[in-house]
Design a protein around this motif. Structure first.
Motif, PDB file in Angstrom:
ATOM      1  N   ILE A 107      11.354  17.830  25.870  1.00 56.20           N
ATOM      2  CA  ILE A 107      10.657  16.671  26.524  1.00 56.20           C
ATOM      3  C   ILE A 107       9.843  16.101  25.368  1.00 56.20           C
ATOM      4  CG2 ILE A 107       9.059  15.660  28.049  1.00 56.20           C
ATOM      5  CD1 ILE A 107       9.316  18.270  30.054  1.00 56.20           C
ATOM      6  N   PRO A 108      10.436  14.786  24.904  1.00 60.43           N
ATOM      7  CA  PRO A 108       9.867  14.101  23.973  1.00 60.43           C
ATOM      8  C   PRO A 108       8.351  13.518  24.351  1.00 60.43           C
ATOM      9  CG  PRO A 108      11.669  12.714  24.676  1.00 60.43           C
ATOM     10  CD  PRO A 108      11.608  14.321  25.519  1.00 60.43           C
ATOM     11  N   GLU A 109       7.464  13.457  23.233  1.00 58.74           N
ATOM     12  CA  GLU A 109       6.033  13.355  23.637  1.00 58.74           C
ATOM     13  C   GLU A 109       5.802  11.749  23.095  1.00 58.74           C
ATOM     14  OE1 GLU A 109       4.042  16.891  22.222  1.00 58.74           O
ATOM     15  OE2 GLU A 109       3.843  17.448  24.063  1.00 58.74           O
ATOM     16  N   THR A 110       5.735  11.608  21.730  1.00 58.66           N
ATOM     17  CA  THR A 110       5.554  10.494  21.127  1.00 58.66           C
ATOM     18  C   THR A 110       6.718   9.456  21.309  1.00 58.66           C
ATOM     19  OG1 THR A 110       6.495  11.079  19.086  1.00 58.66           O
ATOM     20  CG2 THR A 110       4.116  11.893  19.509  1.00 58.66           C
ATOM     21  N   ASP A 111       6.170   8.391  20.972  1.00 58.15           N
ATOM     22  CA  ASP A 111       7.271   7.213  20.842  1.00 58.15           C
ATOM     23  C   ASP A 111       8.320   7.435  19.889  1.00 58.15           C
ATOM     24  OD1 ASP A 111       5.679   5.754  22.750  1.00 58.15           O
ATOM     25  OD2 ASP A 111       4.670   4.488  21.367  1.00 58.15           O
ATOM     26  N   ALA A 112       8.011   8.058  18.813  1.00 61.43           N
ATOM     27  CA  ALA A 112       9.133   8.150  17.846  1.00 61.43           C
ATOM     28  C   ALA A 112      10.008   9.393  18.319  1.00 61.43           C
ATOM     29  CB  ALA A 112       8.385   8.645  16.341  1.00 61.43           C
ATOM     30  N   GLU A 113       9.201  10.432  18.928  1.00 62.56           N
ATOM     31  CA  GLU A 113      10.324  11.461  19.469  1.00 62.56           C
ATOM     32  C   GLU A 113      11.214  10.813  20.534  1.00 62.56           C
ATOM     33  OE1 GLU A 113       7.201  14.319  20.814  1.00 62.56           O
ATOM     34  OE2 GLU A 113       6.877  14.893  18.680  1.00 62.56           O
ATOM     35  N   LYS A 114      10.602  10.033  21.365  1.00 67.25           N
ATOM     36  CA  LYS A 114      11.273   9.221  22.472  1.00 67.25           C
ATOM     37  C   LYS A 114      12.539   8.523  21.827  1.00 67.25           C
ATOM     38  CE  LYS A 114       7.606   9.238  25.762  1.00 67.25           C
ATOM     39  NZ  LYS A 114       6.551   8.694  26.634  1.00 67.25           N
ATOM     40  N   LYS A 115      12.331   7.927  20.982  1.00 70.72           N
ATOM     41  CA  LYS A 115      13.231   7.126  20.250  1.00 70.72           C
ATOM     42  C   LYS A 115      14.567   7.827  19.703  1.00 70.72           C
ATOM     43  CE  LYS A 115      14.150   3.093  16.923  1.00 70.72           C
ATOM     44  NZ  LYS A 115      13.418   2.432  15.969  1.00 70.72           N
ATOM     45  N   LEU A 116      14.074   8.901  18.761  1.00 69.05           N
ATOM     46  CA  LEU A 116      14.875  10.117  18.451  1.00 69.05           C
ATOM     47  C   LEU A 116      15.678  10.621  19.547  1.00 69.05           C
ATOM     48  CD1 LEU A 116      12.913  11.407  15.490  1.00 69.05           C
ATOM     49  CD2 LEU A 116      15.125  10.234  15.033  1.00 69.05           C
ATOM     50  N   PHE A 117      15.009  11.106  20.682  1.00 66.29           N
ATOM     51  CA  PHE A 117      15.821  11.549  22.047  1.00 66.29           C
ATOM     52  C   PHE A 117      16.728  10.585  22.256  1.00 66.29           C
ATOM     53  CE2 PHE A 117      16.097  12.709  26.465  1.00 66.29           C
ATOM     54  CZ  PHE A 117      15.973  14.042  26.198  1.00 66.29           C
ATOM     55  N   ARG A 118      16.535   9.404  22.354  1.00 68.10           N
ATOM     56  CA  ARG A 118      17.445   8.541  23.116  1.00 68.10           C
ATOM     57  C   ARG A 118      18.736   8.119  22.318  1.00 68.10           C
ATOM     58  NH1 ARG A 118      12.532   5.733  24.557  1.00 68.10           N
ATOM     59  NH2 ARG A 118      12.898   4.449  22.655  1.00 68.10           N
ATOM     60  N   SER A 119      18.607   8.299  21.002  1.00 72.49           N
ATOM     61  CA  SER A 119      19.662   8.372  20.025  1.00 72.49           C
ATOM     62  C   SER A 119      20.459   9.442  19.871  1.00 72.49           C
ATOM     63  CB  SER A 119      19.506   7.478  18.694  1.00 72.49           C
ATOM     64  OG  SER A 119      18.216   8.637  18.060  1.00 72.49           O
ATOM     65  N   ALA A 120      20.079  10.623  20.463  1.00 75.01           N
ATOM     66  CA  ALA A 120      20.718  12.033  19.975  1.00 75.01           C
ATOM     67  C   ALA A 120      22.220  12.184  20.469  1.00 75.01           C
ATOM     68  CB  ALA A 120      20.049  13.031  20.716  1.00 75.01           C
ATOM     69  N   GLN A 121      22.463  11.317  21.242  1.00 75.76           N
ATOM     70  CA  GLN A 121      24.143  11.467  21.676  1.00 75.76           C
ATOM     71  C   GLN A 121      24.872  10.792  20.830  1.00 75.76           C
ATOM     72  OE1 GLN A 121      25.218  13.472  23.975  1.00 75.76           O
ATOM     73  NE2 GLN A 121      27.269  12.977  23.726  1.00 75.76           N
ATOM     74  N   GLU A 122      24.606   9.709  20.397  1.00 75.78           N
ATOM     75  CA  GLU A 122      25.058   8.967  19.206  1.00 75.78           C
ATOM     76  C   GLU A 122      25.407   9.798  17.972  1.00 75.78           C
ATOM     77  OE1 GLU A 122      23.827   5.298  16.444  1.00 75.78           O
ATOM     78  OE2 GLU A 122      23.509   4.834  18.612  1.00 75.78           O
ATOM     79  N   ARG A 123      24.179  10.671  17.650  1.00 71.49           N
ATOM     80  CA  ARG A 123      24.303  11.280  16.414  1.00 71.49           C
ATOM     81  C   ARG A 123      25.173  12.699  16.631  1.00 71.49           C
ATOM     82  NH1 ARG A 123      19.071  10.315  16.468  1.00 71.49           N
ATOM     83  NH2 ARG A 123      18.414  12.408  17.645  1.00 71.49           N
ATOM     84  N   LYS A 124      25.222  12.943  17.885  1.00 72.14           N
ATOM     85  CA  LYS A 124      26.293  14.210  18.258  1.00 72.14           C
ATOM     86  C   LYS A 124      27.612  13.714  18.137  1.00 72.14           C
ATOM     87  CE  LYS A 124      27.744  17.432  21.832  1.00 72.14           C
ATOM     88  NZ  LYS A 124      27.230  17.916  23.163  1.00 72.14           N
ATOM     89  N   GLN A 125      27.864  12.405  18.511  1.00 76.15           N
ATOM     90  CA  GLN A 125      29.328  11.829  18.371  1.00 76.15           C
ATOM     91  C   GLN A 125      29.752  11.575  17.021  1.00 76.15           C
ATOM     92  OE1 GLN A 125      30.478  12.705  21.447  1.00 76.15           O
ATOM     93  NE2 GLN A 125      31.468  10.710  21.658  1.00 76.15           N
ATOM     94  N   ARG A 126      28.725  11.236  16.240  1.00 75.30           N
ATOM     95  CA  ARG A 126      28.876  11.082  14.724  1.00 75.30           C
ATOM     96  C   ARG A 126      29.373  12.369  14.143  1.00 75.30           C
ATOM     97  NH1 ARG A 126      24.492   8.415  12.912  1.00 75.30           N
ATOM     98  NH2 ARG A 126      23.653  10.347  12.111  1.00 75.30           N
ATOM     99  N   ARG A 127      28.442  13.331  14.420  1.00 72.33           N
ATOM    100  CA  ARG A 127      28.759  14.862  13.917  1.00 72.33           C
ATOM    101  C   ARG A 127      30.176  15.464  14.376  1.00 72.33           C
ATOM    102  NH1 ARG A 127      23.593  15.516  15.451  1.00 72.33           N
ATOM    103  NH2 ARG A 127      23.927  16.669  17.239  1.00 72.33           N
ATOM    104  N   MET A 128      30.489  15.109  15.481  1.00 69.14           N
ATOM    105  CA  MET A 128      31.885  15.511  16.028  1.00 69.14           C
ATOM    106  C   MET A 128      32.901  14.732  15.023  1.00 69.14           C
ATOM    107  SD  MET A 128      31.085  15.946  20.059  1.00 69.14           S
ATOM    108  CE  MET A 128      32.514  16.188  20.489  1.00 69.14           C
ATOM    109  N   GLN A 129      32.794  13.504  15.055  1.00 73.36           N
ATOM    110  CA  GLN A 129      33.752  12.567  14.250  1.00 73.36           C
ATOM    111  C   GLN A 129      33.692  13.339  12.733  1.00 73.36           C
ATOM    112  OE1 GLN A 129      32.384   8.726  14.935  1.00 73.36           O
ATOM    113  NE2 GLN A 129      33.730   8.472  16.689  1.00 73.36           N
TER     114      GLN A 129
END
Length: 161
Positions: free
Chosen positions: A130-152
């Motif tokens: 569970i992200p706590e800070t604003d920065a952690e929340k922003k990074l959490f929201r973009s996690a799926q995009e990073r995962k897709q990029r890693r898979m590619q």
């Protein structure tokens, strides 16, 4: 449903002194040394979150923003920012503090993927985060995009071989 932990539960901070063997001919810390420190704190952070041994699956991004010099205090902070079934993304921030002035500069940021493994080296499930800070929340929201990029990138790497 998998249990989730607050991101701060697995936050890890490590402090090191930049010594001459850690530096190049310009008196600044070797990038490889910084990478080793980043991998170590990411592993510790992921182990604290999962309660299991971990392996490094990828280092997605490393941004060298400034350098630390001999005599600086090197401060690393790692936090789990997202999780998959067996994997954890860990954000690492490194700063250096000049002893004489007390000023702190951001030197490096990185995102690594660590995978929890059992005693046979097989991936095992991890708790959510569970992200706590604003920065952690922003990074959490973009996690799926990073995962897709890693898979590619993984697929592309396999096709090159």
């Amino acid at each position: 449903m998998t249990e989730a932990l607050a991101a701060g539960v697995a936050r890890t901070i490590q402090t090191k002194l930049v010594l001459p063997p850690d530096t190049n001919h310009l008196g600044t810390i070797f990038g490889g040394t910084v990478l080793a420190y980043i991998d170590e704190i990411a592993a510790i952070t992921a182990m604290r979150h999962s309660g299991e041994a971990v392996v490094t699956a990828s280092i997605d991004t490393v941004n060298f923003l400034s350098s630390a010099k001999v005599g600086d205090i090197f401060i690393l902070e790692g936090v789990v920012i997202s999780t998959g079934r067996t994997s954890m993304e860990v954000y690492v921030k490194a700063e250096c503090q000049q002893i004489e002035t007390g000023m702190t500069n951001l030197t490096t940021t990185a995102i690594l993927t660590m995978v929890a493994v059992d005693s046979n080296g097989k991936p095992i499930p991890v708790k959510g985060v569970i992200p706590e800070t604003d920065a952690e929340k922003k990074l959490f929201r973009s996690a799926q995009e990073r995962k897709q990029r890693r898979m590619q990138l993984n697929q592309y790497s396999k096709e090159l071989c």
